[in-house]
Design an enzyme around this catalytic site. Structure first.
Site: not given
Length: 293
Positions: A254, A212
């Site tokens: 993440h 992303h």
């Protein structure tokens, strides 16, 4: 009156004893008695006299304890132990680079856990989790690919098709590079992450880098360089890219370093796309095929 006892040569026994005794003998009362007793003690402690005492004295000797003079008859000397393999040895002098990398990794994990305030519904910011998941969808690769293909099919100008064709090329390059790096590094996602992501693939179980973040940086730079936008819209594009990357840490998807490297990779990918820019002059086959469709 009885006669005194005589020895073998006819002399009296007392005279013979007095004549043969030395000044240091016990008969003269000298100090020879101590020497005589010391020699008798040494004789009684000879190696053949008492082997048990000899073994005890040898075992108590500090020289024997150090192993410099092993006992005779104790058996063949034992072989020295084999050295440990290289991977089993303790590194007592690690390099400065190794220490720095371990320290950065520890800080990364600690900071990522602290910033994961939307990882679960019971977190401090758990009520913001639906909004974070909406941002997750806005930066996903599948909506961007489908939207680019739809706009490319509806475009009726050569300039618009050229820009959309290169955007499609950039998105495909992003998916390929991110999947390749994730498969090579294979860093697991944070332990506090929930695997409820939108349309996951096989490599999405790995964390490094953030797809992303790479896509947000790539698309934002692409849009800012090829679309004419007002300043408020340009600010919103940059803000969207940073919020998408930061939301990955807040959701627990993440670590911080995954997002940071993702921004760097996405920024670099645009440079690759700009260098290999597709146009009707250098790639006429693609535009001809697309026009026929």
């Amino acid at each position: 009156m009885p006669s005194p006892r005589r020895n073998a040569d006819g002399r009296p026994l007392a005279a013979s004893a007095s004549s043969t005794s030395s000044p240091g003998s016990p008969a003269h009362g000298g100090g020879g008695g101590g020497r005589f007793e010391f020699q008798s003690l040494l004789g009684s402690r000879a190696p053949g006299a008492d082997p048990t005492c000899a073994r005890l004295r040898a075992s108590e000797s500090p020289v024997h304890r150090r192993g410099s003079f092993p006992l005779a008859g104790a058996g063949p000397p034992q072989a020295a132990p084999a050295p440990l393999p290289e991977e089993d040895r303790m590194d007592l002098n690690p390099s400065f680079l190794g220490i720095a990398l371990r320290s950065l990794l520890a800080i990364d994990l600690w900071l990522s856990k602290k910033l994961g305030v939307c990882a679960v519904e019971s977190s401090s910011w758990g009520s913001m989790r639906p909004l974070m998941k909406l941002l997750e969808i806005s930066g996903h690769g599948i909506p961007w690919l489908l939207g680019t293909l739809y706009c490319l099919s509806r475009s009726d100008s050569w300039a618009g098709r050229e820009v959309l064709m290169n955007l499609l090329f950039a998105l495909l390059l992003d998916l390929l590079l991110v999947a390749l790096i994730k498969g090579l590094v294979r860093r697991r996602r944070p332990a506090h992450n929930q695997m409820d992501m939108f349309v996951t693939l096989s490599v999405d179980k790995y964390s490094f880098p953030s797809g992303h973040a790479t896509r947000a940086a790539l698309v934002s730079r692409f849009v800012l360089n090829h679309l004419v936008l007002a300043i408020p819209l340009r600010v919103l594009v940059v803000l969207w890219a940073f919020i998408v990357g930061f939301s990955r840490v807040m959701l627990g998807r993440h670590n911080v370093t995954d997002v940071a490297f993702g921004f760097f990779l996405g920024y670099t990918q645009y440079s690759i796309v700009d260098y290999f820019w597709l146009s009707p002059h250098n790639a006429p086959v693609l535009f001809v095929l697309w026009n026929q469709q």
